[in-house]
Design a protein around this motif. Structure first.
Motif, PDB file in Angstrom:
ATOM      1  N   ALA A  68       0.851  -1.192   0.000  1.00  0.00           N
ATOM      2  CA  ALA A  68       0.000   0.000   0.000  1.00  0.00           C
ATOM      3  C   ALA A  68       0.883   1.237   0.000  1.00  0.00           C
ATOM      4  N   VAL A  69       0.635   2.127  -0.960  1.00  0.00           N
ATOM      5  CA  VAL A  69       1.400   3.368  -1.057  1.00  0.00           C
ATOM      6  C   VAL A  69       0.410   4.530  -1.036  1.00  0.00           C
ATOM      7  N   PHE A  70       0.372   5.229   0.095  1.00  0.00           N
ATOM      8  CA  PHE A  70      -0.493   6.405   0.222  1.00  0.00           C
ATOM      9  C   PHE A  70       0.342   7.654  -0.095  1.00  0.00           C
ATOM     10  N   THR A  71      -0.175   8.484  -0.981  1.00  0.00           N
ATOM     11  CA  THR A  71       0.511   9.713  -1.360  1.00  0.00           C
ATOM     12  C   THR A  71      -0.399  10.905  -1.076  1.00  0.00           C
ATOM     13  N   ILE A  72       0.074  11.785  -0.203  1.00  0.00           N
ATOM     14  CA  ILE A  72      -0.660  12.997   0.159  1.00  0.00           C
ATOM     15  C   ILE A  72       0.061  14.182  -0.481  1.00  0.00           C
TER      16      ILE A  72
END
Length: 264
Positions: free
Chosen positions: A255-259
């Motif tokens: 999982a790669v969350f990018t904000i």
């Protein structure tokens, strides 16, 4: 010009009235003397004005120092009060038997701790206006690793120096807390080992990109992270919107969350 004094000349001893040519040196002397007197008066006025301004600056400096001390004390007290709340939750958690309720207590403690750390960094810094979020990331990651990790989880941090005001740092810290907590708890269950990568960088356009990635199994395909019952992900989405940012998820590997957040 204005009169600055009177130059008096007695009559000559021989009683003859001096002519214009005889008085010329006296006129030149009088003009120069008047200039000297006027310059002395201007110098005295300047000295008085400088002294007045220096006194005013000293008063301003003293006032600023007093306000700085008060502001540091406020941040210190807020941090201490948040720590007390966290300690009370910890004491109450000792009487909880239900694992789900206990997990909720732990989540609340980590959220409170993430906010307390912002105030702690503010009152410890020379600049009370903002904090270096890269330093904050390192401290929060270390705390959450001690709190939630049961196996060997490597945490790699690649963070540029990005300075955020408290209005950005508190919600940003909560966002980071939720993403890291979820990774520690759900990406590596039952003591599994793994890796979490955290990056913080500025784009050429001045935006800030915060990325949290893990190499765990990823989110179940049926879960829509923008429309979920998970309080943590609800907080992440709500706070990202509050800051005027965007959030994406790449579930190809883990999982790669990018904000992506606008300029501070």
């Amino acid at each position: 010009g204005k009169d600055v004094g009177v130059l008096s000349v007695d009559e000559p001893l021989d009683g003859r009235r001096p002519n214009r040519e005889a008085l010329l040196p006296l006129e030149i002397f009088a003009d120069r003397l008047a200039g000297i007197i006027e310059n002395a008066q201007l110098h005295e006025q300047t000295e008085r004005e400088l002294a007045r301004r220096m006194q005013a600056e000293e008063k301003i400096k003293a006032s600023l120092q007093e306000k700085e001390v008060l502001l540091k004390e406020i941040h210190h007290r807020v941090k201490n009060n948040l720590q007390i709340v966290s300690s009370l939750l910890n004491l109450q958690a000792n009487y909880v038997q239900d694992p789900q309720i206990l997990a909720a207590f732990q989540d609340s403690q980590s959220r409170i701790r993430s906010m307390a750390m912002v105030h702690e960094k503010l009152y410890r810094s020379d600049n009370l206006a903002n904090i270096n979020f890269a330093d904050y990331i390192r401290d929060l990651a270390a705390y959450l690793r001690r709190t939630f990790s049961t196996g060997f989880v490597e945490v790699a941090i690649e963070a540029e120096d990005v300075f955020w005001t408290i209005d950005m740092a508190v919600p940003g810290g909560l966002i980071l807390n939720e993403l890291l907590s979820n990774a520690f708890k759900h990406a590596f269950p039952d003591g599994q080992s793994g890796k979490i990568d955290i990056s913080l960088r500025r784009t050429a356009a001045g935006k800030t990109v915060l990325e949290v990635a893990d190499n765990g199994p990823g989110l179940p395909p049926e879960i829509d992270f923008k429309n979920t019952d998970s309080l943590g992900l609800q907080l992440v989405n709500a706070l990202t919107n509050q800051l005027g940012g965007t959030i994406t998820l790449d579930a190809t590997y883990g999982a790669v969350f990018t904000i992506t957040l606008p300029q501070n």
